[in-house]
Every structure is written in C-alpha cells, then in structure tokens.
Design a protein around this motif. Sequence first.
Motif, PDB file in Angstrom:
ATOM      1  N   UNK A   9       0.825  -1.211   0.000  1.00 28.80           N
ATOM      2  CA  UNK A   9       0.000   0.000   0.000  1.00 28.80           C
ATOM      3  C   UNK A   9       0.857   1.257   0.000  1.00 28.80           C
ATOM      4  N   UNK A  10       2.024   1.199   0.646  1.00 27.93           N
ATOM      5  CA  UNK A  10       2.933   2.345   0.635  1.00 27.93           C
ATOM      6  C   UNK A  10       3.400   2.631  -0.794  1.00 27.93           C
ATOM      7  N   UNK A  11       3.671   1.557  -1.526  1.00 28.08           N
ATOM      8  CA  UNK A  11       4.100   1.707  -2.918  1.00 28.08           C
ATOM      9  C   UNK A  11       2.997   2.338  -3.756  1.00 28.08           C
ATOM     10  N   UNK A  12       1.770   1.836  -3.597  1.00 27.81           N
ATOM     11  CA  UNK A  12       0.630   2.374  -4.344  1.00 27.81           C
ATOM     12  C   UNK A  12       0.454   3.859  -4.053  1.00 27.81           C
ATOM     13  N   UNK A  13       0.447   4.197  -2.777  1.00 28.82           N
ATOM     14  CA  UNK A  13       0.232   5.596  -2.389  1.00 28.82           C
ATOM     15  C   UNK A  13       1.351   6.494  -2.910  1.00 28.82           C
ATOM     16  N   UNK A  14       2.601   6.026  -2.799  1.00 28.73           N
ATOM     17  CA  UNK A  14       3.728   6.850  -3.217  1.00 28.73           C
ATOM     18  C   UNK A  14       3.744   7.100  -4.711  1.00 28.73           C
ATOM     19  N   UNK A  15       3.546   6.061  -5.497  1.00 26.82           N
ATOM     20  CA  UNK A  15       3.546   6.218  -6.951  1.00 26.82           C
ATOM     21  C   UNK A  15       2.361   7.057  -7.417  1.00 26.82           C
ATOM     22  N   UNK A  16       1.217   6.835  -6.809  1.00 26.20           N
ATOM     23  CA  UNK A  16       0.028   7.601  -7.193  1.00 26.20           C
ATOM     24  C   UNK A  16       0.216   9.088  -6.876  1.00 26.20           C
ATOM     25  N   UNK A  17       0.807   9.382  -5.729  1.00 24.34           N
ATOM     26  CA  UNK A  17       1.065  10.784  -5.377  1.00 24.34           C
ATOM     27  C   UNK A  17       1.985  11.449  -6.395  1.00 24.34           C
ATOM     28  N   UNK A  55      -4.966  -6.290  -7.089  1.00 25.18           N
ATOM     29  CA  UNK A  55      -6.220  -5.731  -7.584  1.00 25.18           C
ATOM     30  C   UNK A  55      -6.457  -4.306  -7.087  1.00 25.18           C
ATOM     31  N   UNK A  56      -5.995  -3.990  -5.873  1.00 25.37           N
ATOM     32  CA  UNK A  56      -6.154  -2.627  -5.355  1.00 25.37           C
ATOM     33  C   UNK A  56      -5.366  -1.645  -6.223  1.00 25.37           C
ATOM     34  N   UNK A  57      -4.198  -2.042  -6.642  1.00 29.43           N
ATOM     35  CA  UNK A  57      -3.360  -1.199  -7.505  1.00 29.43           C
ATOM     36  C   UNK A  57      -4.014  -1.024  -8.872  1.00 29.43           C
ATOM     37  N   UNK A  58      -4.553  -2.094  -9.398  1.00 23.43           N
ATOM     38  CA  UNK A  58      -5.198  -2.026 -10.710  1.00 23.43           C
ATOM     39  C   UNK A  58      -6.388  -1.065 -10.683  1.00 23.43           C
ATOM     40  N   UNK A  59      -7.148  -1.086  -9.599  1.00 20.72           N
ATOM     41  CA  UNK A  59      -8.297  -0.179  -9.488  1.00 20.72           C
ATOM     42  C   UNK A  59      -7.840   1.281  -9.524  1.00 20.72           C
ATOM     43  N   UNK A  60      -6.708   1.577  -8.898  1.00 21.08           N
ATOM     44  CA  UNK A  60      -6.182   2.939  -8.920  1.00 21.08           C
ATOM     45  C   UNK A  60      -5.703   3.324 -10.318  1.00 21.08           C
ATOM     46  N   UNK A  61      -5.060   2.397 -11.004  1.00 18.34           N
ATOM     47  CA  UNK A  61      -4.608   2.664 -12.370  1.00 18.34           C
ATOM     48  C   UNK A  61      -5.781   3.050 -13.267  1.00 18.34           C
ATOM     49  N   UNK A  62      -6.842   2.272 -13.175  1.00 14.96           N
ATOM     50  CA  UNK A  62      -8.014   2.513 -14.022  1.00 14.96           C
ATOM     51  C   UNK A  62      -8.711   3.810 -13.625  1.00 14.96           C
TER      52      UNK A  62
END
Length: 347
Positions: free
Chosen positions: A106-114, A135-142
Amino acid sequence: MTKRVTSFDVAKLAGVSRSVVSAVLNGTPGIGVSEEKREAVLKAIQELNYQVDAQARGMKTGRSHCIAAYGNVSNPMFLQVLEGMQGACAAHGYHVLLYPSSKEPQHTIDGLLDLYLQRRIDGIVALDRPHQANEAWIRQLVKHRLPYVSVEGYPHHEEVPSVLMDYQESIRRALDFLWGNVGLPPVYVEMHHGAHTLGWGDQQRREAYELWMKEHGLQPRIAAASADLSWEEGAEHWKRCIQEWGLPTAVLTNWSRGAVYVSRAAQMMGVPVGEQLHVMAADNTKRIHEYLYPSITSMEVPYREMGSAAAERLVEYIEGRRPYEDKSTQWLPAILAVRQSVATVSS
C-alpha cells in the motif's frame, strides 16, 4: 546577473513567431513548421544556448517528461529492465526516476500515485511477478487512467498492458536445438523454492516440454529439485541423477542455477560437459553463463529488450500515440546463446 535567454529571444533571432518555436520544441499538434523555419529555430537555439524551462513546459503541456521505474534494485533482472528503459527514454527526451520497492504494497501504491497526481511522473514501468496481481493497484490505475506497463506481470489481465517473453516458444526452440544437435531425448530439470508452486512462466515451460516430447513420440523425464538445498546436498543429488539418466544424455533446466549445479556435479564425476552430458538452460538471469567453464548454452530472457519495449509503449500512451484502452500484451522472443555445454553439428 546575466539575462536569461527566453523563447522570445529565439523567435526574434530566427525571424519566426513564438508559436513556431514552441512547435519545434514540443511537437505541438496542429502547427505545421517548414524545414527552413525548423532549421532557423534550431540554429538560434544553439547560438543563444537556449535551455528549455522544464517547469514552465510542464505547466503548459501537463507532462514532467519523467517515467518511474519500479522494482527491486538487488534483483539483476530489474537492473537489466532498467538498462533497456534508460536507452528508450533518452531517445524520446524522458528521464527515469528509480522508485524503490517496499515491503508494504500500500505504501508503494500511495507513493507512486502521489507522484503521478503531482505531475512529477508521467507513467510507470514495473518488473512484476505474473502470479502476484494486485487488484487494489489495478483499481487505482483505471480510476486515474495512469499510464502503466508491466514487464513479466499480469499475462492475462484485461486492465494491465504487459511486455512478456513467450516462455513456451523459448522451450520449443531450446528442445529443437538440443534434438537437432545431439539427437538425445532431453531430461527436463525443474528447480523450485521449497514448497512454493510454480510461477506462470515455469508452468508455461513445463507444458511446452511435455507437449514437445509427446509430439516427438518421446517419454517426458522431469527431475524436480529444491533450489534451497545446500551445495553439498545439491551436488550429491545431481550426481545420483546423472547416474540414473545414463550417458550420453541431454539436459534442459528451467533456471540458470540448475544448469550450473548439474554441470558442477558432472565435473566432480569426471563427466565431460558438452561431450557426454549436454546441458542447456532456459534462462540466464544473472548473466554468468558465458563466463563459466565450460560456458553454458542458454535461452536468454530478453530483459533489456523488454525494458526498452515497455518504455517505448509507455511513451506512446503518454503522448497519445496509443489509446489508453489498448491493453494488449506484447510478446518478445527469447535469445538463443550457443556456448560450449552443448555439442553443435558444426563441431
């Protein structure tokens, strides 16, 4: 202080409008620029030593011209992907931001998204594992239409574009090479970690081996072993295997280390590799096979080429030359590296 050179100065010296200068620098769509004007702008830029204000350009275009490379820098495979990315990005005027892996997804997802939402990066290339879909990461990508290309991951996911090696094709080519050169039904050595199930790539390799043997009227012979054995345990195990297989024989291993283990065990027994025992690896992830004695023939996973292809594709998404909805998989062939561990027909 020395006055900063601006695009207005370039336009004045070149005898063109600032929109023409912008079109030359940014490839602005809808503005046609003759070759004569383009040359005049480029000459003025050189003469004035004009430097583009990256921050101003980013505010105007909405792009940072920076791509994040996500992976584990201790992984030699990721370093090869990064090598390919750097070349492709440099050719298109993009920088590469190395983003470290984290034990907390989740830290990776949040950091890259920011970074993306702050317009500090335009997209991401990552070295993923095919069996670790997030799947949580994929939802953010979309949700954010974040340009993302996976190397080796998500082979069958409709929402993530991937660059993959064709594992089945690589095994078939390896078996064709062994059969054509030594005429011996190959044993398949399958390395794995402990009780872990085989990953997608190794499943593809095994299926290709079994199908190829069936097509040639041969009985598959699979020798599975844990890569977690100590060197002493492994050496004794592979010496017993070589005795059971008999000589001469041909061996194809799914991992590079398997080829190294079998070759070492053979040499301890006084069995000449490349003469009585023909050894071939289905990968060379640590790039060591050409430096061993005897050097080991391999089907090399083209990580550098995959990194380059992934970066090229990401730039197409960013610049609108490929629609975001195109999530098709790009397949790259393995690279056959012929070395000493397999006798060749010409020899």
